[in-house]
Design a protein around this motif. Structure first.
Motif, mmCIF file in Angstrom:
data_model
loop_
_atom_site.group_PDB
_atom_site.id
_atom_site.type_symbol
_atom_site.label_atom_id
_atom_site.label_comp_id
_atom_site.label_asym_id
_atom_site.label_seq_id
_atom_site.Cartn_x
_atom_site.Cartn_y
_atom_site.Cartn_z
ATOM 1 N N PHE A 150 0.834 -1.203 0.000
ATOM 2 C CA PHE A 150 0.000 0.000 0.000
ATOM 3 C C PHE A 150 0.876 1.264 0.000
ATOM 4 C CE2 PHE A 150 -4.276 -1.665 1.880
ATOM 5 C CZ PHE A 150 -4.434 -2.443 0.744
ATOM 6 N N LEU A 152 3.876 1.630 -1.196
ATOM 7 C CA LEU A 152 4.452 1.811 -2.534
ATOM 8 C C LEU A 152 3.397 2.341 -3.504
ATOM 9 C CD1 LEU A 152 6.662 -1.401 -2.813
ATOM 10 C CD2 LEU A 152 7.477 0.957 -2.703
ATOM 11 N N ARG A 213 -6.518 2.358 -6.163
ATOM 12 C CA ARG A 213 -6.855 0.944 -6.359
ATOM 13 C C ARG A 213 -6.067 0.382 -7.557
ATOM 14 N NH1 ARG A 213 -10.423 -2.740 -8.250
ATOM 15 N NH2 ARG A 213 -11.263 -4.049 -6.599
ATOM 16 N N ARG A 214 -6.025 1.188 -8.611
ATOM 17 C CA ARG A 214 -5.316 0.758 -9.807
ATOM 18 C C ARG A 214 -3.816 0.612 -9.493
ATOM 19 N NH1 ARG A 214 -7.779 4.169 -13.878
ATOM 20 N NH2 ARG A 214 -9.485 2.696 -13.692
ATOM 21 N N VAL A 216 -2.421 -0.040 -6.615
ATOM 22 C CA VAL A 216 -2.195 -1.232 -5.783
ATOM 23 C C VAL A 216 -2.161 -2.475 -6.671
ATOM 24 C CG1 VAL A 216 -3.198 -2.732 -4.017
ATOM 25 C CG2 VAL A 216 -3.165 -0.268 -3.667
ATOM 26 N N LEU A 217 -3.112 -2.547 -7.585
ATOM 27 C CA LEU A 217 -3.181 -3.742 -8.427
ATOM 28 C C LEU A 217 -1.993 -3.807 -9.392
ATOM 29 C CD1 LEU A 217 -7.027 -3.861 -9.021
ATOM 30 C CD2 LEU A 217 -5.674 -5.428 -7.651
ATOM 31 N N ARG A 221 0.640 -6.721 -9.405
ATOM 32 C CA ARG A 221 0.922 -7.488 -10.624
ATOM 33 C C ARG A 221 2.442 -7.613 -10.837
ATOM 34 N NH1 ARG A 221 -2.745 -5.678 -13.671
ATOM 35 N NH2 ARG A 221 -4.044 -7.460 -14.148
ATOM 36 N N GLU A 227 -0.174 -14.746 -13.675
ATOM 37 C CA GLU A 227 -1.527 -14.177 -13.644
ATOM 38 C C GLU A 227 -2.370 -14.878 -12.579
ATOM 39 O OE1 GLU A 227 -2.001 -11.556 -15.364
ATOM 40 O OE2 GLU A 227 -4.086 -11.294 -14.758
ATOM 41 N N ASN A 231 -4.174 -13.045 -9.480
ATOM 42 C CA ASN A 231 -5.606 -13.147 -9.181
ATOM 43 C C ASN A 231 -5.846 -13.632 -7.760
ATOM 44 O OD1 ASN A 231 -6.568 -12.225 -11.633
ATOM 45 N ND2 ASN A 231 -6.448 -14.240 -12.571
ATOM 46 N N ALA A 234 -4.876 -10.869 -5.362
ATOM 47 C CA ALA A 234 -5.861 -9.775 -5.397
ATOM 48 C C ALA A 234 -7.097 -10.162 -4.606
ATOM 49 C CB ALA A 234 -6.227 -9.446 -6.842
ATOM 50 N N GLN A 235 -7.501 -11.428 -4.756
ATOM 51 C CA GLN A 235 -8.667 -11.912 -4.001
ATOM 52 C C GLN A 235 -8.371 -11.877 -2.505
ATOM 53 O OE1 GLN A 235 -11.668 -12.896 -4.851
ATOM 54 N NE2 GLN A 235 -11.599 -13.171 -7.059
ATOM 55 N N LEU A 237 -6.128 -10.073 -0.937
ATOM 56 C CA LEU A 237 -5.932 -8.698 -0.483
ATOM 57 C C LEU A 237 -7.262 -7.973 -0.326
ATOM 58 C CD1 LEU A 237 -3.523 -6.811 0.081
ATOM 59 C CD2 LEU A 237 -3.787 -5.966 -2.238
ATOM 60 N N MET B 1 9.447 6.617 1.545
ATOM 61 C CA MET B 1 8.129 5.956 1.546
ATOM 62 C C MET B 1 7.440 6.195 2.885
ATOM 63 S SD MET B 1 7.368 2.007 0.555
ATOM 64 C CE MET B 1 7.832 1.287 2.106
ATOM 65 N N LEU B 4 2.562 3.664 6.843
ATOM 66 C CA LEU B 4 1.105 3.688 7.016
ATOM 67 C C LEU B 4 0.741 2.941 8.301
ATOM 68 C CD1 LEU B 4 0.084 2.776 3.339
ATOM 69 C CD2 LEU B 4 0.317 5.048 4.322
ATOM 70 N N LEU B 12 -7.650 1.625 4.094
ATOM 71 C CA LEU B 12 -7.393 1.528 2.656
ATOM 72 C C LEU B 12 -7.881 0.197 2.099
ATOM 73 C CD1 LEU B 12 -3.833 3.125 2.412
ATOM 74 C CD2 LEU B 12 -5.974 4.093 1.602
ATOM 75 N N GLN B 13 -7.729 -0.827 2.903
ATOM 76 C CA GLN B 13 -8.188 -2.151 2.464
ATOM 77 C C GLN B 13 -9.706 -2.140 2.261
ATOM 78 O OE1 GLN B 13 -6.103 -5.002 4.761
ATOM 79 N NE2 GLN B 13 -6.415 -6.645 3.293
ATOM 80 N N MET B 16 -10.463 -0.182 -0.826
ATOM 81 C CA MET B 16 -10.165 -0.977 -2.003
ATOM 82 C C MET B 16 -11.322 -1.900 -2.353
ATOM 83 S SD MET B 16 -6.947 -0.826 -3.298
ATOM 84 C CE MET B 16 -6.589 -2.491 -3.827
ATOM 85 N N SER B 58 -14.523 -8.934 -7.175
ATOM 86 C CA SER B 58 -13.532 -8.505 -6.189
ATOM 87 C C SER B 58 -12.396 -7.744 -6.837
ATOM 88 C CB SER B 58 -12.952 -9.709 -5.456
ATOM 89 O OG SER B 58 -13.913 -10.265 -4.635
ATOM 90 N N ALA B 59 -11.965 -8.209 -7.957
ATOM 91 C CA ALA B 59 -10.834 -7.565 -8.613
ATOM 92 C C ALA B 59 -10.948 -7.778 -10.107
ATOM 93 C CB ALA B 59 -9.530 -8.169 -8.107
ATOM 94 N N GLU B 60 -10.316 -6.871 -10.827
ATOM 95 C CA GLU B 60 -10.312 -7.044 -12.278
ATOM 96 C C GLU B 60 -9.452 -8.249 -12.621
ATOM 97 O OE1 GLU B 60 -9.216 -4.506 -10.623
ATOM 98 O OE2 GLU B 60 -9.745 -2.585 -11.520
ATOM 99 N N SER B 62 -7.312 -9.661 -15.715
ATOM 100 C CA SER B 62 -6.849 -9.239 -17.038
ATOM 101 C C SER B 62 -7.312 -10.226 -18.103
ATOM 102 C CB SER B 62 -5.336 -9.114 -17.050
ATOM 103 O OG SER B 62 -4.759 -10.348 -16.722
#
Lengths: 243, 340
Positions: A150, A152, A213-214, A216-217, A221, A227, A231, A234-235, A237, B1, B4, B12-13, B16, B58-60, B62
């Motif tokens: 977070f 970073l 949000r972007r 963080v993702l 990544r 990938e 995923n 991300a789930q 987190l 940095m 937090l 933040l979580q 998100m 939950s998340a994108e 790709s």
């Protein structure tokens, strides 16, 4: 390690730095290792302080040594993203290195490591004192990893907002979302402070959160090897139920 | 940095996770729960001034697999207009890139929470009611594949709804893409199939052989093995049978005091048979057998002996039996006294 002028954003955006660190190009490998070190040195340092109860100086030497070996000995070559998370792999490497060194009982003087990365251990010590340490050292390692991720991402967002001329949006985000709960201002107070309409505060914050949000993702990544791992992470987190 | 603190990381979580609803007609009210693919939020529809439920990824991803699956779930729900299936109102992508769909907000309890207040008879009737929307979905070529007590809701008016169609399988030949013409005949209703259109939807919903979908404990053996080609409506018969087993096992709540009879256990066993061909061929057949059991009629899953049949007939015609016995007793007494 020199601070990254791009707000710590690794140039290989949306690509795995893990893959780059495992690659053949020596320059790419060094840059990838810098990014990995930046994301993991705090969790590693705090972990060995708690898990192995190393004294501050020993923990500093160990952390330096660990990341030097990571690059020199090509530890990451044996990492397979299919088999598990990168940070679980790193934690296993830490434990193994520590046990090997203890067993051999003739640890080389770690301060003489060929690659010496510059890490702010003083700051890490303050952070260690400021954070709550409940649960196992392994849980703490996970928690610290999320914190670093977070942090970073915040730096990445700061840099992006600066270059896009959206410093007000970041300033609002910093004041409202990164501030203390007790001193958190209302939207109306922020509107007055920044000479904006309250609706603008709402919209600017929504923008900053969306971008955060972007970030963080994107950061995630980069820090994952595949990938599937991305995923899964991300789930995990985003999988904590909001209170 | 910047360091937090814990409280900021937690905040933040949460941020998100909260869907970005800026610029949409929705306003987040409350987090409701989490499913396999995403989270469900209670939101207010600011245009219609009503509360609805929003399912958000939950998340994108790709690879967009999850987004495609979520949209397919929305499309499937939209096509399955039935009082026992939650209606979908809207679907799309939020400003933060996450896919979502909006559905009716069902206030109620999940089956595992609800059954504690019910006796065995009411529980079995509940299974029959779950079979209705399920049979409807099957008639449209949709297999749920994730039936479990947590995915069954009992609403505020006692309505039973099947939730979470995220793992649903669209059969290659079905009537899902177009509203089926209902053709009545021989006491049953069957759907006229439109294979051309349904084939297109099924093609968007492929499941590779070897893929395991479902929930352990409620998954049919063919699901556990990843035998995708073997999955059909009997897979849901197994799921419904597993729920039946669950409600028969569950000893919580009001004491039922009712021992599980052999025919009832046989119904559960037949529904959850490992061999697909040994199961009921449809959920209607399972529901019908439960109906026979509740009416003290012989069930197809169990062959009773002479004694059991007598006991059942006596139970079923208790009043008549008591009247006949009373008549015979009076008759005997009358004969005895008249001889003296």
């Amino acid at each position: 390690m020199a601070p990254n002028p791009q707000g710590d954003a690794f140039p290989l955006t949306r690509h795995s730095v893990v893959a780059a660190a495992q690659g053949r190009d020596p320059q790419e490998r060094v840059r990838a290792m810098d990014a990995i070190t930046e994301a993991y040195w705090r969790p590693v340092y705090k972990y060995v302080r708690l898990r192995w109860r190393l004294e501050r100086e020993d923990a500093e030497d160990f952390t330096q040594d660990f990341f030097s070996r990571l690059l020199e000995k090509d530890f990451l070559a044996s990492y397979d993203p299919v088999k598990g998370k990168l940070r679980t792999f790193l934690r296993t490497c830490i434990d193994r290195l520590f046990l090997n060194q203890t067993r051999d009982a003739h640890r080389q003087k770690r301060g003489n490591a060929a690659v010496h990365v510059s890490l702010d251990f003083e700051e890490a010590e303050h952070e260690l004192a400021a954070s709550t340490q409940s649960g196992s050292p392994e849980d703490y390692f996970e928690k610290e990893w999320v914190r670093t991720l977070f942090a970073l991402a915040v730096e990445r967002l700061r840099a992006q907002c600066r270059s896009a001329g959206k410093t007000v949006q970041f300033a609002l985000f910093e004041r409202y979302d990164l501030g203390d709960t007790e001193t958190r201002p209302s939207y109306a107070a922020l509107a007055e402070e920044f000479s904006l309409a309250v609706t603008d505060v709402t919209n600017y914050l929504a923008f900053a959160r969306r971008e955060f949000r972007r970030c963080v993702l994107d950061q995630l990544r980069e820090m994952t090897g595949s990938e599937e791992e991305f995923n899964r992470e991300a789930q995990t987190l985003l999988g904590v139920d909001p209170k | 940095m910047k360091f937090l603190p814990d409280q900021v990381v937690a905040r933040l979580q949460t941020e998100m996770q909260t869907p970005d609803l800026s610029g949409t007609r929705y306003r987040a009210l409350k987090f409701l729960g989490r499913g396999g693919m995403g989270a469900v939020w209670l939101v207010e529809d600011a245009v219609l001034h009503r509360n609805v439920a929003l399912k958000v990824l939950s998340a994108e991803s790709s690879s967009a697999d999850l987004a495609v699956r979520l949209m397919l779930e929305a499309i499937i729900l939209a096509r399955l207009e039935h009082p026992g299936i939650v209606p979908v109102h809207d679907a799309g992508t939020l400003p933060d890139g996450r896919s979502f769909y909006c559905m009716k907000y069902v206030e109620g309890q999940t089956l595992d929470q609800y059954i504690h207040r019910l006796g065995l008879r009411q529980r079995l009737q509940l299974i029959q009611r779950i079979a209705e929307p399920l049979a409807f979905a099957h008639s449209r070529g949709i297999i749920h594949r994730d039936l479990k007590p947590e995915n069954i809701m009992v609403g505020a008016f006692g309505e039973v709804l099947i939730m979470d169609w995220g793992l649903a399988k669209v059969m290659a030949v079905s009537s899902v893409a177009a509203p089926a013409r209902q053709v009545s005949g021989h006491g049953s209703t069957r759907a006229v199939q439109d294979s051309a259109q349904s084939g297109a939807l099924a093609a968007e919903n492929p499941t590779a052989h070897g893929t395991v979908f479902g929930t352990p404990g409620y998954m049919a053996p063919e699901q556990e093995r990843g035998d995708v080609n073997l999955i059909d409506q009997r897979t849901d018969v197994f799921g419904l049978g597993s729920i039946l087993q669950y409600i028969m096992r569950d000893k919580s709540g009001a004491p039922r005091g009712e021992a599980l009879s052999r025919p009832l256990r046989a119904i559960g066993n037949k529904a959850t048979a490992a061999e697909i061909s040994a199961r009921y061929s449809s959920v209607q057949e399972l529901a019908a057998d439960l109906g026979k059991y509740l009416d003290d009629m012989p069930v197809s899953a169990y062959r009773e002996n002479l004694f059991e049949r007598t006991v059942r007939l006596v139970n079923r015609n208790r009043v008549a039996v008591v009247l006949v016995l009373a008549y015979l007793l009076m008759r005997m007494l009358f004969i005895l006294f008249s001889r003296k």
